[in-house]
Design a protein around this motif. Sequence first.
Motif, PDB file in Angstrom:
ATOM      1  N   ASN A 155       0.825  -1.213   0.000  1.00 48.68           N
ATOM      2  CA  ASN A 155       0.000   0.000   0.000  1.00 48.68           C
ATOM      3  C   ASN A 155       0.855   1.257   0.000  1.00 48.68           C
ATOM      4  O   ASN A 155       0.545   2.227  -0.699  1.00 48.68           O
ATOM      5  CB  ASN A 155      -0.926  -0.001   1.222  1.00 48.68           C
ATOM      6  N   LEU A 156       1.926   1.260   0.783  1.00 50.22           N
ATOM      7  CA  LEU A 156       2.745   2.460   0.902  1.00 50.22           C
ATOM      8  C   LEU A 156       3.679   2.665  -0.282  1.00 50.22           C
ATOM      9  O   LEU A 156       4.062   3.808  -0.581  1.00 50.22           O
ATOM     10  CB  LEU A 156       3.573   2.410   2.188  1.00 50.22           C
ATOM     11  N   SER A 157       4.044   1.584  -0.954  1.00 53.98           N
ATOM     12  CA  SER A 157       4.972   1.710  -2.075  1.00 53.98           C
ATOM     13  C   SER A 157       4.381   2.531  -3.213  1.00 53.98           C
ATOM     14  O   SER A 157       5.118   3.073  -4.046  1.00 53.98           O
ATOM     15  CB  SER A 157       5.385   0.325  -2.589  1.00 53.98           C
ATOM     16  N   ARG A 158       3.051   2.649  -3.254  1.00 52.29           N
ATOM     17  CA  ARG A 158       2.427   3.494  -4.275  1.00 52.29           C
ATOM     18  C   ARG A 158       2.768   4.962  -4.083  1.00 52.29           C
ATOM     19  O   ARG A 158       2.669   5.753  -5.020  1.00 52.29           O
ATOM     20  CB  ARG A 158       0.897   3.306  -4.246  1.00 52.29           C
ATOM     21  N   GLY A 159       3.165   5.337  -2.872  1.00 45.29           N
ATOM     22  CA  GLY A 159       3.506   6.729  -2.608  1.00 45.29           C
ATOM     23  C   GLY A 159       4.960   7.067  -2.875  1.00 45.29           C
ATOM     24  O   GLY A 159       5.333   8.249  -2.814  1.00 45.29           O
ATOM     25  N   ILE A 160       5.794   6.054  -3.156  1.00 51.35           N
ATOM     26  CA  ILE A 160       7.215   6.321  -3.409  1.00 51.35           C
ATOM     27  C   ILE A 160       7.382   7.203  -4.638  1.00 51.35           C
ATOM     28  O   ILE A 160       8.156   8.176  -4.633  1.00 51.35           O
ATOM     29  CB  ILE A 160       7.994   4.999  -3.575  1.00 51.35           C
ATOM     30  N   TRP A 161       6.639   6.883  -5.700  1.00 52.08           N
ATOM     31  CA  TRP A 161       6.749   7.647  -6.939  1.00 52.08           C
ATOM     32  C   TRP A 161       6.348   9.105  -6.710  1.00 52.08           C
ATOM     33  O   TRP A 161       7.019  10.026  -7.180  1.00 52.08           O
ATOM     34  CB  TRP A 161       5.881   7.008  -8.003  1.00 52.08           C
ATOM     35  N   THR A 162       5.261   9.323  -5.966  1.00 51.30           N
ATOM     36  CA  THR A 162       4.820  10.693  -5.673  1.00 51.30           C
ATOM     37  C   THR A 162       5.872  11.444  -4.872  1.00 51.30           C
ATOM     38  O   THR A 162       6.177  12.612  -5.151  1.00 51.30           O
ATOM     39  CB  THR A 162       3.489  10.672  -4.901  1.00 51.30           C
ATOM     40  N   THR A 163       6.434  10.779  -3.864  1.00 55.84           N
ATOM     41  CA  THR A 163       7.475  11.414  -3.049  1.00 55.84           C
ATOM     42  C   THR A 163       8.672  11.821  -3.894  1.00 55.84           C
ATOM     43  O   THR A 163       9.185  12.944  -3.767  1.00 55.84           O
ATOM     44  CB  THR A 163       7.927  10.458  -1.934  1.00 55.84           C
ATOM     45  N   LEU A 164       9.123  10.930  -4.767  1.00 57.54           N
ATOM     46  CA  LEU A 164      10.289  11.223  -5.602  1.00 57.54           C
ATOM     47  C   LEU A 164       9.991  12.315  -6.625  1.00 57.54           C
ATOM     48  O   LEU A 164      10.835  13.188  -6.881  1.00 57.54           O
ATOM     49  CB  LEU A 164      10.766   9.950  -6.305  1.00 57.54           C
ATOM     50  N   ILE A 165       8.792  12.286  -7.210  1.00 59.25           N
ATOM     51  CA  ILE A 165       8.424  13.310  -8.193  1.00 59.25           C
ATOM     52  C   ILE A 165       8.404  14.689  -7.534  1.00 59.25           C
ATOM     53  O   ILE A 165       8.957  15.668  -8.056  1.00 59.25           O
ATOM     54  CB  ILE A 165       7.058  13.001  -8.828  1.00 59.25           C
ATOM     55  N   VAL A 166       7.758  14.785  -6.373  1.00 54.23           N
ATOM     56  CA  VAL A 166       7.692  16.068  -5.666  1.00 54.23           C
ATOM     57  C   VAL A 166       9.091  16.554  -5.314  1.00 54.23           C
ATOM     58  O   VAL A 166       9.426  17.737  -5.496  1.00 54.23           O
ATOM     59  CB  VAL A 166       6.825  15.933  -4.392  1.00 54.23           C
TER      60      VAL A 166
END
Length: 272
Positions: A41-52
């Motif tokens: 579930n949390l790994s979906r937020g890795i891309w958002t974190t890196l993009i930001v």
Amino acid sequence: MRQAQKARREFPYWLLAAGVIAVLFAWFIAVDGDYHQIFLNLSRGIWTTLIVAFVSFFCACALGLGIALARTSERRLFREFASFYTEVMRGLPILVVLFYIAFVGAPQLVALYNLVFSWAIELGWLDKIRVRDFSMSARAILALTLCYSAFIAEIFRAGIESIPRGQVEGAMALGLSKWQTFRLVVWPQALKNVLPPLGNDFIAMIKDSALVSVLGVQDITQLGKIYSASTFLFFETYNVVAYLYLTMTMSLSLCVRGLERHLKRNSHDTAA
């Protein structure tokens, strides 16, 4: 013999311990059902974190370089404006800037856009923008850009001013313009000096990007907050959140240290 003893003394045992813990935790995520589900579930937020983090850092570097050039300008008006900007932005908490940009700055920017381009909107060439069209991710990126540009400007300024004045005077005596002197003499040397601190600032950017979760941006922290609130697995969820951030930041930290050693070795070879 002495070199071997020195190598043993300097061996990064802390890194070995961190690597063992990371491997054990990864194994635990793979075999434990709860941790495995949390990680998915949390790994979906890795891309958002890196993009930001990447977009904010790139924009902050561009803006910071402009502010640094203004601070080193011969024109006092530019220097005063750049100094005012850096002091104000460095004195404000990032969380306050996030709220201000999200709920004050963004609506004002939308209103300004609609006012300036009202003639094009009336002609049907452009669409009128609503505040809801300004996504929270874009607001977060804008806020992080403004905050970090002030810190990065000081890094660039220190790098530029570290170049001996004699090199600048010598380049201009050879007939180079101010722009050519900066591009061919000052900037290549200054860039080598600022790369390590820029890397450290990027690591800090990744950590501070967790603050965008207060705006509802679906990064690692926000997804962890939502998942833990719905399952009450707070201990397990925030263990995974910490693990993901530590994996990213420690990997980047090792890259920065390797870059510092490489630059130091090249400078010694050049001096020799």
